[in-house]
Design a protein around this motif. Sequence first.
Motif, PDB file in Angstrom:
ATOM      1  N   LEU A 163       3.131  -4.840  15.779  1.00  0.00           N
ATOM      2  CA  LEU A 163       4.132  -3.914  15.656  1.00  0.00           C
ATOM      3  C   LEU A 163       3.872  -3.166  15.432  1.00  0.00           C
ATOM      4  N   PRO A 164       4.867  -2.085  14.871  1.00  0.00           N
ATOM      5  CA  PRO A 164       4.983  -0.439  15.406  1.00  0.00           C
ATOM      6  C   PRO A 164       4.618  -0.948  13.377  1.00  0.00           C
ATOM      7  N   LEU A 165       2.886  -0.508  13.059  1.00  0.00           N
ATOM      8  CA  LEU A 165       3.317  -0.293  11.202  1.00  0.00           C
ATOM      9  C   LEU A 165       3.274   1.096  10.777  1.00  0.00           C
ATOM     10  N   GLY A 166       3.189   2.428  12.357  1.00  0.00           N
ATOM     11  CA  GLY A 166       2.985   3.196  11.667  1.00  0.00           C
ATOM     12  C   GLY A 166       4.903   3.194  10.803  1.00  0.00           C
ATOM     13  N   LEU A 167       5.920   2.872  11.627  1.00  0.00           N
ATOM     14  CA  LEU A 167       6.787   3.107  11.941  1.00  0.00           C
ATOM     15  C   LEU A 167       7.847   2.512  10.775  1.00  0.00           C
ATOM     16  N   ILE A 168       7.489   0.996  10.845  1.00  0.00           N
ATOM     17  CA  ILE A 168       7.646   0.263   9.057  1.00  0.00           C
ATOM     18  C   ILE A 168       7.305   1.233   8.305  1.00  0.00           C
ATOM     19  N   ALA A 169       6.546   2.066   7.976  1.00  0.00           N
ATOM     20  CA  ALA A 169       5.390   2.668   6.828  1.00  0.00           C
ATOM     21  C   ALA A 169       6.605   3.621   6.357  1.00  0.00           C
ATOM     22  N   PRO A 176      11.242 -12.504   1.619  1.00  0.00           N
ATOM     23  CA  PRO A 176      10.316 -11.550   0.738  1.00  0.00           C
ATOM     24  C   PRO A 176      10.983 -10.705   0.969  1.00  0.00           C
ATOM     25  N   ALA A 177      11.308  -9.441   0.234  1.00  0.00           N
ATOM     26  CA  ALA A 177      11.724  -7.764  -0.304  1.00  0.00           C
ATOM     27  C   ALA A 177      10.580  -7.457  -1.401  1.00  0.00           C
ATOM     28  N   LEU A 178      10.960  -5.476  -1.221  1.00  0.00           N
ATOM     29  CA  LEU A 178      10.098  -5.100  -2.101  1.00  0.00           C
ATOM     30  C   LEU A 178      10.842  -4.228  -2.731  1.00  0.00           C
ATOM     31  N   LYS A 179      10.917  -4.511  -4.074  1.00  0.00           N
ATOM     32  CA  LYS A 179      12.667  -3.450  -5.077  1.00  0.00           C
ATOM     33  C   LYS A 179      11.468  -3.056  -6.261  1.00  0.00           C
ATOM     34  N   ARG A 198       1.003  -1.183  -0.252  1.00  0.00           N
ATOM     35  CA  ARG A 198      -0.153  -0.343   0.117  1.00  0.00           C
ATOM     36  C   ARG A 198       0.394   1.675   0.324  1.00  0.00           C
ATOM     37  N   GLU A 199       2.019   1.225   0.745  1.00  0.00           N
ATOM     38  CA  GLU A 199       3.264   2.546   0.890  1.00  0.00           C
ATOM     39  C   GLU A 199       3.533   2.952  -0.408  1.00  0.00           C
ATOM     40  N   ILE A 200       3.655   1.397  -1.119  1.00  0.00           N
ATOM     41  CA  ILE A 200       5.324   2.116  -2.043  1.00  0.00           C
ATOM     42  C   ILE A 200       4.753   1.205  -2.813  1.00  0.00           C
TER      43      ILE A 200
END
Length: 125
Positions: A99-105, A47-50, A33-35
């Motif tokens: 989970l600190p979802l805001g911080l992860i985002a 798992p990774a985001l690229k 959602r964020e990227i």
Amino acid sequence: MMNPKPESVDQYFSWFTGEVRQRLELIRELLQREIPEATEVVSYSMPALKTTEVLVYYAVAKKHIGFYPTNSGVSEFKKELESYQTSKGAIQFPHDKPLPLGLIAEIAKFRFLEVQAKPGKKKKT
């Protein structure tokens, strides 16, 4: 399991159930959602985001989910990460805490902008 190598993010997720699986799904959905410009890949068996390079990796460990936003992603958020176990390029989010979802985002978006700001690698034609 002796260090299996997943062929896809879906396969990696299939190895987990219950709350651990739910936590993985939360991270996956948040990152997508964020990227939305990024692609999901498996790198170093995680798992990774690229985009042009890997932005963040994440993986399950016995007592935590490891989140790997590279050295810059950890150092840039040093103050916000004081309550978590960290190392040069890794953050541990314990299974027994939310989970600190805001911080992860925020960290993921920082990595996206950081990579976008790098001069493009030109392909030879």
